[in-house]
Design a protein around this motif. Structure first.
Motif, PDB file in Angstrom:
ATOM      1  N   LEU A   1       0.817  -1.218   0.000  1.00  0.00           N
ATOM      2  CA  LEU A   1       0.000   0.000   0.000  1.00  0.00           C
ATOM      3  C   LEU A   1       0.849   1.266   0.000  1.00  0.00           C
ATOM      4  N   HIS A   2       2.049   1.180   0.549  1.00  0.00           N
ATOM      5  CA  HIS A   2       2.944   2.347   0.567  1.00  0.00           C
ATOM      6  C   HIS A   2       3.162   2.920  -0.833  1.00  0.00           C
ATOM      7  N   GLY A   3       3.131   2.046  -1.845  1.00  0.00           N
ATOM      8  CA  GLY A   3       3.370   2.509  -3.208  1.00  0.00           C
ATOM      9  C   GLY A   3       2.256   3.372  -3.767  1.00  0.00           C
ATOM     10  N   LEU A   4       1.031   3.196  -3.274  1.00  0.00           N
ATOM     11  CA  LEU A   4      -0.105   3.964  -3.759  1.00  0.00           C
ATOM     12  C   LEU A   4      -0.529   5.069  -2.799  1.00  0.00           C
ATOM     13  N   ALA A   5      -0.374   4.813  -1.507  1.00  0.00           N
ATOM     14  CA  ALA A   5      -0.767   5.792  -0.488  1.00  0.00           C
ATOM     15  C   ALA A   5       0.279   5.782   0.614  1.00  0.00           C
ATOM     16  N   PRO A   6       1.402   6.460   0.406  1.00  0.00           N
ATOM     17  CA  PRO A   6       2.479   6.441   1.400  1.00  0.00           C
ATOM     18  C   PRO A   6       1.968   6.871   2.780  1.00  0.00           C
ATOM     19  N   TYR A   7       2.437   6.175   3.808  1.00  0.00           N
ATOM     20  CA  TYR A   7       1.991   6.482   5.161  1.00  0.00           C
ATOM     21  C   TYR A   7       3.047   6.021   6.154  1.00  0.00           C
ATOM     22  N   ARG A   8       2.967   6.557   7.363  1.00  0.00           N
ATOM     23  CA  ARG A   8       3.794   6.095   8.472  1.00  0.00           C
ATOM     24  C   ARG A   8       2.903   5.286   9.396  1.00  0.00           C
ATOM     25  N   ALA A   9       3.216   4.027   9.566  1.00  0.00           N
ATOM     26  CA  ALA A   9       2.354   3.124  10.336  1.00  0.00           C
ATOM     27  C   ALA A   9       2.126   3.633  11.753  1.00  0.00           C
ATOM     28  N   GLU A  10       3.141   4.264  12.342  1.00  0.00           N
ATOM     29  CA  GLU A  10       3.037   4.707  13.737  1.00  0.00           C
ATOM     30  C   GLU A  10       2.110   5.916  13.906  1.00  0.00           C
ATOM     31  N   THR A  11       1.730   6.566  12.809  1.00  0.00           N
ATOM     32  CA  THR A  11       0.817   7.714  12.897  1.00  0.00           C
ATOM     33  C   THR A  11      -0.458   7.473  12.090  1.00  0.00           C
ATOM     34  N   THR A  12      -0.848   6.202  11.983  1.00  0.00           N
ATOM     35  CA  THR A  12      -1.993   5.833  11.145  1.00  0.00           C
ATOM     36  C   THR A  12      -3.043   5.090  11.956  1.00  0.00           C
ATOM     37  N   LEU A  13      -4.301   5.398  11.658  1.00  0.00           N
ATOM     38  CA  LEU A  13      -5.471   4.697  12.206  1.00  0.00           C
ATOM     39  C   LEU A  13      -6.174   3.965  11.069  1.00  0.00           C
ATOM     40  N   MET A  14      -6.578   2.710  11.304  1.00  0.00           N
ATOM     41  CA  MET A  14      -7.391   1.953  10.358  1.00  0.00           C
ATOM     42  C   MET A  14      -8.752   1.693  10.975  1.00  0.00           C
ATOM     43  N   VAL A  15      -9.818   2.066  10.259  1.00  0.00           N
ATOM     44  CA  VAL A  15     -11.186   1.837  10.710  1.00  0.00           C
ATOM     45  C   VAL A  15     -11.854   0.866   9.748  1.00  0.00           C
ATOM     46  N   ASP A  16     -12.399  -0.228  10.278  1.00  0.00           N
ATOM     47  CA  ASP A  16     -12.960  -1.274   9.421  1.00  0.00           C
ATOM     48  C   ASP A  16     -14.014  -2.049  10.213  1.00  0.00           C
ATOM     49  N   ASP A  17     -14.943  -2.690   9.496  1.00  0.00           N
ATOM     50  CA  ASP A  17     -15.903  -3.560  10.169  1.00  0.00           C
ATOM     51  C   ASP A  17     -15.457  -5.015  10.182  1.00  0.00           C
ATOM     52  N   SER A  18     -14.343  -5.310   9.539  1.00  0.00           N
ATOM     53  CA  SER A  18     -13.835  -6.688   9.452  1.00  0.00           C
ATOM     54  C   SER A  18     -12.741  -6.912  10.485  1.00  0.00           C
ATOM     55  N   PHE A  19     -12.980  -7.815  11.419  1.00  0.00           N
ATOM     56  CA  PHE A  19     -11.953  -8.151  12.394  1.00  0.00           C
ATOM     57  C   PHE A  19     -10.701  -8.734  11.732  1.00  0.00           C
ATOM     58  N   PRO A  20     -10.829  -9.660  10.756  1.00  0.00           N
ATOM     59  CA  PRO A  20      -9.613 -10.183  10.116  1.00  0.00           C
ATOM     60  C   PRO A  20      -8.777  -9.094   9.444  1.00  0.00           C
ATOM     61  N   VAL A  21      -9.437  -8.098   8.839  1.00  0.00           N
ATOM     62  CA  VAL A  21      -8.685  -7.003   8.218  1.00  0.00           C
ATOM     63  C   VAL A  21      -7.943  -6.199   9.279  1.00  0.00           C
ATOM     64  N   LEU A  22      -8.613  -5.886  10.375  1.00  0.00           N
ATOM     65  CA  LEU A  22      -7.973  -5.113  11.431  1.00  0.00           C
ATOM     66  C   LEU A  22      -6.824  -5.885  12.072  1.00  0.00           C
ATOM     67  N   GLU A  23      -6.984  -7.182  12.223  1.00  0.00           N
ATOM     68  CA  GLU A  23      -5.893  -8.002  12.760  1.00  0.00           C
ATOM     69  C   GLU A  23      -4.703  -8.014  11.794  1.00  0.00           C
ATOM     70  N   SER A  24      -4.999  -8.027  10.498  1.00  0.00           N
ATOM     71  CA  SER A  24      -3.944  -7.958   9.486  1.00  0.00           C
ATOM     72  C   SER A  24      -3.220  -6.619   9.565  1.00  0.00           C
ATOM     73  N   ALA A  25      -3.975  -5.541   9.718  1.00  0.00           N
ATOM     74  CA  ALA A  25      -3.377  -4.205   9.813  1.00  0.00           C
ATOM     75  C   ALA A  25      -2.491  -4.093  11.054  1.00  0.00           C
ATOM     76  N   ARG A  26      -2.968  -4.631  12.171  1.00  0.00           N
ATOM     77  CA  ARG A  26      -2.164  -4.599  13.400  1.00  0.00           C
ATOM     78  C   ARG A  26      -0.869  -5.384  13.223  1.00  0.00           C
ATOM     79  N   SER A  27      -0.967  -6.531  12.571  1.00  0.00           N
ATOM     80  CA  SER A  27       0.220  -7.358  12.343  1.00  0.00           C
ATOM     81  C   SER A  27       1.246  -6.630  11.477  1.00  0.00           C
ATOM     82  N   ALA A  28       0.728  -5.754  10.606  1.00  0.00           N
ATOM     83  CA  ALA A  28       1.620  -5.001   9.716  1.00  0.00           C
ATOM     84  C   ALA A  28       2.163  -3.734  10.373  1.00  0.00           C
TER      85      ALA A  28
END
Length: 229
Positions: free
Chosen positions: A155-182
């Motif tokens: 995703l960094h290639g399309l929407a550069p971001y700093r993981a330590e200053t990012t919030l992910m909001v989702d209704d999918s627990f598996p997606v949020l667990e994936s984001a946390r793992s990353a």
């Protein structure tokens, strides 16, 4: 629940987070089986009995979300069938107020969705959602769903971001667990994605809300970033 002062970027799921998941649930569980039954001269329940296991077998994969895949596999125009019930597409409660508050706060807002580009375009036309956020990324652009931990690296290639200053909001627990793992610093789960269904149980580790009005007051108290001159 959210440390707004530490954030630069807010990643937002679309279906079930910003938009009412009732549209998608109704399509896959009711409208598509009805059209499939007509196409193949089946009893409606027989159509459901064939389709639902077929669809569920792809859960968590990119095929699960891919309009092209299902159009080819079922010999039906999935995007066209979705357009037939396009009047069901709509925002979840308090979403527009939340997006306006995000913009006023100076935070960067990016929709990060598994939605295929064709139904995505339909939903954007129906809602005007694109004008309320800074960017939109579909997982189909990266060739892997958000459930894949490698998605967040790519995703960094399309929407550069700093993981330590990012919030992910989702209704999918598996997606949020994936984001946390990353390494995404903050995650927030939506418990009431479908206006026609009961809210789900809370995640044991991820903060949860039913609607955005629960976090709006704190967001509005965040000072906007200074303007660059």
């Amino acid at each position: 629940m959210v440390d707004w002062s530490s954030l630069e970027t807010v990643f937002l799921d679309m279906d079930g987070t910003l938009l009412d998941l009732h549209f998608d649930n109704h399509f896959w569980l009711e409208h598509l089986p009805a059209r499939y039954a007509e196409q193949y001269d089946l009893h409606p329940q027989e159509a459901k009995d064939r389709l639902i296991p077929m669809i569920m077998a792809e859960r968590g994969s990119l095929n699960w979300y891919c309009t092209d895949y299902w159009s080819e596999r079922l010999s039906l125009d999935i995007t066209g069938l979705k357009a037939e019930i396009g009047d069901r597409i709509g925002y979840r409660p308090h979403v527009t107020d939340f997006l306006d508050a995000l913009r006023a706060s100076g935070l960067r807002s990016v929709i990060v969705t598994n939605c295929h580009p064709d139904p995505l375009a339909l939903k954007l036309r129906r809602t005007g959602l694109a004008a309320r956020v800074d960017d939109i990324v579909s997982s189909h652009q990266l060739g892997k769903p958000k459930e894949d931990p490698e998605f967040w690296h790519d995703l960094h290639g399309l929407a550069p971001y700093r993981a330590e200053t990012t919030l992910m909001v989702d209704d999918s627990f598996p997606v949020l667990e994936s984001a946390r793992s990353a390494g995404i610093a903050q995650c927030l789960a939506v418990l009431a994605p479908d206006s026609q269904q009961q809210a789900r149980a809370r995640h044991p580790e991820i903060p949860c809300i039913h609607h955005f009005d629960e976090i709006l007051p704190a967001l509005r108290q965040r000072s906007p970033l200074p303007s660059v001159r």
